[in-house]
Design an enzyme around this catalytic site. Structure first.
Site, PDB file in Angstrom:
ATOM      1  N   ASN A   7       0.338  41.925  13.005  1.00 60.71           N
ATOM      2  CA  ASN A   7       0.293  41.742  13.831  1.00 60.71           C
ATOM      3  C   ASN A   7      -0.683  42.967  14.706  1.00 60.71           C
ATOM      4  O   ASN A   7      -0.206  43.410  15.144  1.00 60.71           O
ATOM      5  CB  ASN A   7       1.812  41.644  14.427  1.00 60.71           C
ATOM      6  CG  ASN A   7       2.180  40.534  15.556  1.00 60.71           C
ATOM      7  OD1 ASN A   7       0.878  40.563  16.136  1.00 60.71           O
ATOM      8  ND2 ASN A   7       2.672  40.683  16.202  1.00 60.71           N
ATOM      9  N   ARG A  89      -0.810  36.505  12.630  1.00 65.64           N
ATOM     10  CA  ARG A  89      -0.501  36.798  13.848  1.00 65.64           C
ATOM     11  C   ARG A  89      -1.820  36.590  14.430  1.00 65.64           C
ATOM     12  O   ARG A  89      -2.114  37.237  15.543  1.00 65.64           O
ATOM     13  CB  ARG A  89       0.432  37.284  14.208  1.00 65.64           C
ATOM     14  CG  ARG A  89       0.601  36.641  15.455  1.00 65.64           C
ATOM     15  CD  ARG A  89       2.375  37.153  16.031  1.00 65.64           C
ATOM     16  NE  ARG A  89       3.001  36.381  17.123  1.00 65.64           N
ATOM     17  CZ  ARG A  89       3.155  37.095  18.501  1.00 65.64           C
ATOM     18  NH1 ARG A  89       3.564  38.803  17.564  1.00 65.64           N
ATOM     19  NH2 ARG A  89       3.608  36.766  18.840  1.00 65.64           N
ATOM     20  N   HIS A 178       5.911  31.250  20.168  1.00 65.75           N
ATOM     21  CA  HIS A 178       6.685  32.179  19.402  1.00 65.75           C
ATOM     22  C   HIS A 178       7.171  30.464  18.318  1.00 65.75           C
ATOM     23  O   HIS A 178       7.676  30.601  17.990  1.00 65.75           O
ATOM     24  CB  HIS A 178       8.210  31.734  20.293  1.00 65.75           C
ATOM     25  CG  HIS A 178       8.898  32.752  21.083  1.00 65.75           C
ATOM     26  ND1 HIS A 178       8.736  32.670  22.159  1.00 65.75           N
ATOM     27  CD2 HIS A 178       8.200  34.584  21.126  1.00 65.75           C
ATOM     28  CE1 HIS A 178       9.132  33.722  23.171  1.00 65.75           C
ATOM     29  NE2 HIS A 178       8.485  34.972  22.059  1.00 65.75           N
ATOM     30  N   ASN A 209      13.411  39.557  23.977  1.00 69.82           N
ATOM     31  CA  ASN A 209      12.603  40.541  25.443  1.00 69.82           C
ATOM     32  C   ASN A 209      11.885  38.994  26.004  1.00 69.82           C
ATOM     33  O   ASN A 209      12.121  39.276  26.839  1.00 69.82           O
ATOM     34  CB  ASN A 209      12.319  41.487  24.585  1.00 69.82           C
ATOM     35  CG  ASN A 209      12.413  42.543  25.769  1.00 69.82           C
ATOM     36  OD1 ASN A 209      12.886  42.393  26.928  1.00 69.82           O
ATOM     37  ND2 ASN A 209      10.843  42.933  26.089  1.00 69.82           N
ATOM     38  N   ARG A 239      10.175  39.219  32.614  1.00 72.79           N
ATOM     39  CA  ARG A 239       9.819  38.154  32.657  1.00 72.79           C
ATOM     40  C   ARG A 239       9.967  37.075  33.751  1.00 72.79           C
ATOM     41  O   ARG A 239      11.213  36.757  33.235  1.00 72.79           O
ATOM     42  CB  ARG A 239       8.518  37.333  31.801  1.00 72.79           C
ATOM     43  CG  ARG A 239       7.982  37.888  31.420  1.00 72.79           C
ATOM     44  CD  ARG A 239       6.954  36.935  30.104  1.00 72.79           C
ATOM     45  NE  ARG A 239       7.338  37.854  28.602  1.00 72.79           N
ATOM     46  CZ  ARG A 239       7.310  37.577  27.710  1.00 72.79           C
ATOM     47  NH1 ARG A 239       6.832  36.907  27.305  1.00 72.79           N
ATOM     48  NH2 ARG A 239       6.617  38.285  26.648  1.00 72.79           N
ATOM     49  N   PHE A 282      19.614  43.783  27.675  1.00 71.20           N
ATOM     50  CA  PHE A 282      21.023  43.615  26.900  1.00 71.20           C
ATOM     51  C   PHE A 282      22.105  44.027  26.574  1.00 71.20           C
ATOM     52  O   PHE A 282      23.286  44.012  27.109  1.00 71.20           O
ATOM     53  CB  PHE A 282      21.129  41.700  26.514  1.00 71.20           C
ATOM     54  CG  PHE A 282      20.679  40.765  27.313  1.00 71.20           C
ATOM     55  CD1 PHE A 282      19.094  40.713  27.249  1.00 71.20           C
ATOM     56  CD2 PHE A 282      21.330  39.696  27.449  1.00 71.20           C
ATOM     57  CE1 PHE A 282      17.930  39.651  28.027  1.00 71.20           C
ATOM     58  CE2 PHE A 282      20.551  38.641  28.267  1.00 71.20           C
ATOM     59  CZ  PHE A 282      19.373  39.130  28.262  1.00 71.20           C
ATOM     60  N   ASN A 333      22.343  38.867  17.568  1.00 70.41           N
ATOM     61  CA  ASN A 333      22.805  39.932  17.553  1.00 70.41           C
ATOM     62  C   ASN A 333      24.324  39.690  18.547  1.00 70.41           C
ATOM     63  O   ASN A 333      25.344  40.244  18.834  1.00 70.41           O
ATOM     64  CB  ASN A 333      21.785  40.807  17.832  1.00 70.41           C
ATOM     65  CG  ASN A 333      21.329  41.403  16.607  1.00 70.41           C
ATOM     66  OD1 ASN A 333      21.994  41.529  15.679  1.00 70.41           O
ATOM     67  ND2 ASN A 333      20.731  41.712  17.416  1.00 70.41           N
ATOM     68  N   GLU A 382       9.355  35.972  11.176  1.00 72.52           N
ATOM     69  CA  GLU A 382       8.511  35.283  11.823  1.00 72.52           C
ATOM     70  C   GLU A 382       7.047  36.380  10.569  1.00 72.52           C
ATOM     71  O   GLU A 382       6.215  35.428  10.217  1.00 72.52           O
ATOM     72  CB  GLU A 382       7.663  35.819  12.843  1.00 72.52           C
ATOM     73  CG  GLU A 382       8.397  35.030  14.233  1.00 72.52           C
ATOM     74  CD  GLU A 382       8.307  35.945  15.656  1.00 72.52           C
ATOM     75  OE1 GLU A 382       6.880  35.322  15.907  1.00 72.52           O
ATOM     76  OE2 GLU A 382       9.389  37.005  15.427  1.00 72.52           O
TER      77      GLU A 382
HETATM   78  P1  AMP Z   1      13.246  41.172  20.243  1.00 71.06           P
HETATM   79  O1  AMP Z   1      12.339  40.893  20.766  1.00 71.06           O
HETATM   80  O2  AMP Z   1      13.306  39.437  19.502  1.00 71.06           O
HETATM   81  O3  AMP Z   1      12.705  42.324  19.150  1.00 71.06           O
HETATM   82  O4  AMP Z   1      14.769  41.368  20.797  1.00 71.06           O
HETATM   83  C1  AMP Z   1      15.359  42.045  21.935  1.00 71.06           C
HETATM   84  C2  AMP Z   1      16.223  42.048  22.496  1.00 71.06           C
HETATM   85  O5  AMP Z   1      17.054  41.454  22.069  1.00 71.06           O
HETATM   86  C3  AMP Z   1      16.429  43.948  23.235  1.00 71.06           C
HETATM   87  O6  AMP Z   1      16.152  43.624  23.964  1.00 71.06           O
HETATM   88  C4  AMP Z   1      17.881  43.415  23.875  1.00 71.06           C
HETATM   89  O7  AMP Z   1      17.975  42.805  24.873  1.00 71.06           O
HETATM   90  C5  AMP Z   1      18.531  42.546  22.719  1.00 71.06           C
HETATM   91  N1  AMP Z   1      20.313  42.788  21.407  1.00 71.06           N
HETATM   92  C6  AMP Z   1      19.714  43.406  20.682  1.00 71.06           C
HETATM   93  N2  AMP Z   1      20.095  43.269  19.736  1.00 71.06           N
HETATM   94  C7  AMP Z   1      21.327  43.772  20.820  1.00 71.06           C
HETATM   95  C8  AMP Z   1      22.904  43.362  20.544  1.00 71.06           C
HETATM   96  N3  AMP Z   1      23.898  44.241  19.447  1.00 71.06           N
HETATM   97  N4  AMP Z   1      23.658  42.861  21.578  1.00 71.06           N
HETATM   98  C9  AMP Z   1      22.895  42.161  23.100  1.00 71.06           C
HETATM   99  N5  AMP Z   1      21.623  41.978  22.539  1.00 71.06           N
HETATM  100  C10 AMP Z   1      20.970  42.941  21.948  1.00 71.06           C
END
Ligand code: AMP
Length: 396
Positions: A7, A89, A178, A209, A239, A282, A333, A382
């Site tokens: 990637n 990717r 995605h 994110n 965003r 989050f 999560n 992915e």
């Molecule tokens: P991703 O872009 O799929 O890697 O997701 C990243 C985002 O997942 C982070 O910015 C967090 O906002 C969220 N995240 C990861 N772990 C947790 C958790 N245990 N509880 C709430 N949000 C989470």
């Protein structure tokens, strides 16, 4: 057969070497700061290797990845010939690609052609492809597109209410992103439900994110929330998602900003970060909201509301769903996020099992048996999807 998944970003390169006999990840790593100074982090089992040797360009990064994979101590292969193929990717396939393809000069030209739709990503993806062709001659390369899964959308879903000539001239339409993740969780969901994939009607929620939802009818995408670019749809980490398009011109005049500056605000300073003023993460928002931070709570409420509204929209698009799937960082999560979204659907009888909703890391149904629309958490993968497509195309 071992497949290398790459990637490639403008200054980074993420990789995984996957053993297709077992689906095991043999090594995973990241090259960062390519063209600036350089850093490589490589993990193989319990071994970790970090190098700060310069990475002046992507050729150097691909060479560093090869050296890490071949290293006597932390390496996992003894010869490059063990790599049966490379899966790349690629962010934007435009209307040219509805599935993954073996890379040829014509495919590279088409990826180049799509660069105007993804100016930050496609050129970087091409640099990675060229570096691999140069450094691993004879190894087949496959392009897996983020947009491909969404190419089954009908015109009524992908056309904007703009003059049709603009679609014809500039290919301005909804593409969606995605796609590899939405496709992976769709296939997994069919497996978990014990149904053929072309018989399932589901709504997939990739909440990370960046985030997007897809409406999947008979296993095929019929609508998705992201658009010409990944800025559209739900409120995301930074965003803004869907807004009144007239806000762009309003802001340019009211704040004396250029189009680029407004674009920057909408991509990098908006979303739950902009609303809360706290964070795009989050976990930080949950903590702040529980300490009484009002704007953090508003940001979370707005996020849940937007996701739930799109689920409602997609229930109409696919005439009712068998299941709703949550995936990606937040979707996998955050039980509290899933609960807050599903609470909006309680009038349809949707009900979560609190015990299962509190668990993590497992692909499973988290609704009660009696819920008419089932709810699943399915960790996305992915890289595995890219490796599987690569393996399939190379080995027929
Ligand atoms: P991703 O872009 O799929 O890697 O997701 C990243 C985002 O997942 C982070 O910015 C967090 O906002 C969220 N995240 C990861 N772990 C947790 C958790 N245990 N509880 C709430 N949000 C989470």
């Amino acid at each position: 057969m071992k497949i290398l998944v790459l990637n490639c970003g403008s200054s980074s390169l993420k990789y995984q070497l996957i053993d297709m006999d077992t689906n095991d990840v043999m090594a995973v790593g990241l090259c960062e700061r390519i063209g600036i100074d350089g850093r490589l982090k490589h993990e193989a089992g319990d071994k970790e290797f970090i190098s700060e040797d310069p990475l002046p360009d992507h050729d150097a990064a691909v060479t560093a990845v090869m050296n890490a994979l071949l290293d006597k101590d932390h390496g996992v292969i003894s010869d490059i010939s063990e790599i049966g193929g490379v899966g790349h990717r690629v962010v934007h396939g435009g209307e040219s690609f509805a599935s993954s393809v073996i890379i040829t000069p014509e495919v590279k030209a088409a990826i180049q052609d799509c660069s105007k739709l993804a100016p930050l990503h496609n050129p970087a993806n091409l640099i990675g492809i060229n570096a691999c062709e140069k450094l691993m001659p004879g190894v087949k390369q496959v392009a897996v597109f983020d947009t491909a899964f969404h190419q089954t959308m009908p015109e009524k879903a992908y056309l904007y209410g703009l003059p049709y000539e603009l679609y014809e001239k500039h290919k301005i339409r909804k593409y969606g992103f995605h796609g590899t993740s939405h496709k992976y969780v769709t296939q997994k969901c069919a497996e978990l439900m014990g149904k053929p994939v072309d018989e399932i009607n589901i709504i997939t929620c990739h909440l990370g994110n960046g985030g997007s939802l897809a409406a999947v009818k008979n296993g095929k995408c019929v609508d998705t929330t992201m658009g010409l670019t990944p800025l559209a749809g739900i409120i995301m980490g930074t965003r803004c998602g869907d807004i009144d398009p007239a806000i762009v011109n309003f802001l340019m005049e009211a704040e004396g900003l250029s189009g680029k500056e407004v674009d920057n605000i909408m991509n990098k300073q908006s979303g739950v970060l902009g609303l809360s003023g706290v964070s795009s993460d989050f976990r930080d928002l949950d903590a702040a909201a529980s300490e009484g931070n009002k704007r953090a709570k508003i940001a979370l409420d707005a996020f849940h509301y937007r996701v739930a509204k799109f689920i409602g929209e997609y229930l109409v698009a696919i005439n009712g769903a068998d299941a709703i799937v949550f995936t990606a960082g937040i979707g996998e999560n955050s039980g509290s996020t899933r609960k807050a979204i599903c609470d909006y659907l309680s009038f349809l009888g949707v009900e979560l099992d609190p015990e299962k909703n509190s668990q993590r890391g497992k692909a499973q149904m988290i609704s009660v048996e009696s819920s008419p629309i089932k709810v699943y958490v399915i960790p996305t993968n992915e890289e595995l999807m890219i490796a599987q497509d690569t393996n399939r195309l190379i080995n027929g």
